[in-house]
Design a protein around this motif. Structure first.
Motif, PDB file in Angstrom:
ATOM      1  N   GLU A  76       0.851  -1.192   0.000  1.00  0.00           N
ATOM      2  CA  GLU A  76       0.000   0.000   0.000  1.00  0.00           C
ATOM      3  C   GLU A  76       0.888   1.243   0.000  1.00  0.00           C
ATOM      4  N   VAL A  77       0.573   2.181  -0.879  1.00  0.00           N
ATOM      5  CA  VAL A  77       1.292   3.449  -0.956  1.00  0.00           C
ATOM      6  C   VAL A  77       0.256   4.559  -0.823  1.00  0.00           C
ATOM      7  N   SER A  78       0.423   5.382   0.219  1.00  0.00           N
ATOM      8  CA  SER A  78      -0.564   6.431   0.519  1.00  0.00           C
ATOM      9  C   SER A  78       0.076   7.806   0.470  1.00  0.00           C
ATOM     10  N   ASP A  79      -0.724   8.796   0.060  1.00  0.00           N
ATOM     11  CA  ASP A  79      -0.290  10.190   0.112  1.00  0.00           C
ATOM     12  C   ASP A  79      -1.513  11.058   0.442  1.00  0.00           C
ATOM     13  N   PRO A  80      -1.286  12.299   0.884  1.00  0.00           N
ATOM     14  CA  PRO A  80      -2.402  13.132   1.345  1.00  0.00           C
ATOM     15  C   PRO A  80      -3.215  13.832   0.256  1.00  0.00           C
ATOM     16  N   ASP A  81      -2.956  13.559  -1.008  1.00  0.00           N
ATOM     17  CA  ASP A  81      -3.731  14.182  -2.090  1.00  0.00           C
ATOM     18  C   ASP A  81      -4.887  13.245  -2.451  1.00  0.00           C
ATOM     19  N   ARG A  82      -5.904  13.191  -1.594  1.00  0.00           N
ATOM     20  CA  ARG A  82      -6.959  12.180  -1.686  1.00  0.00           C
ATOM     21  C   ARG A  82      -7.822  12.281  -2.941  1.00  0.00           C
ATOM     22  N   ASP A  83      -7.864  13.444  -3.567  1.00  0.00           N
ATOM     23  CA  ASP A  83      -8.746  13.610  -4.722  1.00  0.00           C
ATOM     24  C   ASP A  83      -8.058  13.377  -6.063  1.00  0.00           C
ATOM     25  N   ARG A  84      -6.768  13.196  -6.052  1.00  0.00           N
ATOM     26  CA  ARG A  84      -6.049  12.948  -7.313  1.00  0.00           C
ATOM     27  C   ARG A  84      -5.810  11.440  -7.425  1.00  0.00           C
ATOM     28  N   LEU A  85      -6.757  10.764  -8.044  1.00  0.00           N
ATOM     29  CA  LEU A  85      -6.730   9.306  -8.127  1.00  0.00           C
ATOM     30  C   LEU A  85      -5.942   8.842  -9.348  1.00  0.00           C
ATOM     31  N   PRO A  86      -5.323   7.670  -9.246  1.00  0.00           N
ATOM     32  CA  PRO A  86      -4.547   7.163 -10.374  1.00  0.00           C
ATOM     33  C   PRO A  86      -5.451   6.804 -11.557  1.00  0.00           C
ATOM     34  N   ARG A  87      -4.974   7.120 -12.739  1.00  0.00           N
ATOM     35  CA  ARG A  87      -5.718   6.791 -13.956  1.00  0.00           C
ATOM     36  C   ARG A  87      -4.763   6.179 -14.959  1.00  0.00           C
ATOM     37  N   PRO A  88      -4.914   4.878 -15.228  1.00  0.00           N
ATOM     38  CA  PRO A  88      -4.065   4.279 -16.264  1.00  0.00           C
ATOM     39  C   PRO A  88      -4.434   4.855 -17.628  1.00  0.00           C
ATOM     40  N   HIS A  89      -3.456   4.966 -18.478  1.00  0.00           N
ATOM     41  CA  HIS A  89      -3.740   5.391 -19.850  1.00  0.00           C
ATOM     42  C   HIS A  89      -2.770   4.690 -20.790  1.00  0.00           C
ATOM     43  N   ASP A  90      -3.151   4.655 -22.042  1.00  0.00           N
ATOM     44  CA  ASP A  90      -2.310   4.022 -23.051  1.00  0.00           C
ATOM     45  C   ASP A  90      -1.239   5.017 -23.480  1.00  0.00           C
TER      46      ASP A  90
END
Length: 141
Positions: A76-90
């Motif tokens: 698990e890797v956590s940071d305090p920017d809760r609203d910037r979620l990871p988005r995979p892209h091509d």
């Protein structure tokens, strides 16, 4: 009872290598080596790098937690920017970045993210094959 290792690093690129070293040590202490250790360490490198690069909170720390519970390892890797979620892209063939989450998806058995009250957590789950084999092996005679 689960075994857990947790540590924090400053949100700076030069500390990503510290995270890799701490992860390698925890895995080695638990007897996790070879390809699985490489897969977990590479996945952690990608997730920590993403947290460092994309967290918009100043003076933040990135928290890394490894948990071994039975035949499962959870990173698990956590940071305090809760609203910037990871988005995979091509990523295109000429792009130099943007493949980290695809790499994690290829290495881990599962991955995802969750929003908590004041932070987000990106996680990856791995099966510890040798622990599964030991659990199902017949008792010595």
């Amino acid at each position: 009872m689960p075994e857990t290792a947790t540590f924090r690093i400053p949100k700076r690129r030069q500390h990503v290598s510290t995270a890799r070293q701490r992860i390698r040590k925890a895995l080695a202490d638990w007897g996790i080596t070879d390809e699985l250790a490489d897969a977990v360490t590479l996945s952690a490198n990608e997730l920590v790098t993403n947290a460092v690069a994309h967290c918009r909170t100043s003076y933040a720390e990135v928290e890394v937690t490894l948990t071994v519970d039975g035949a499962e390892l959870l990173l698990e890797v956590s940071d305090p920017d809760r609203d910037r979620l990871p988005r995979p892209h091509d990523s295109g063939p000429d792009e130099e970045c943007g493949r980290g989450l695809a790499l994690v998806a290829a290495l881990a058995d599962a991955w995802g993210h969750r929003q908590e009250s004041y932070r987000k957590c990106v996680w990856a789950r791995f099966t510890l094959a040798e622990r599964l084999e030991a659990a199902h092996a017949p008792s010595g005679s």
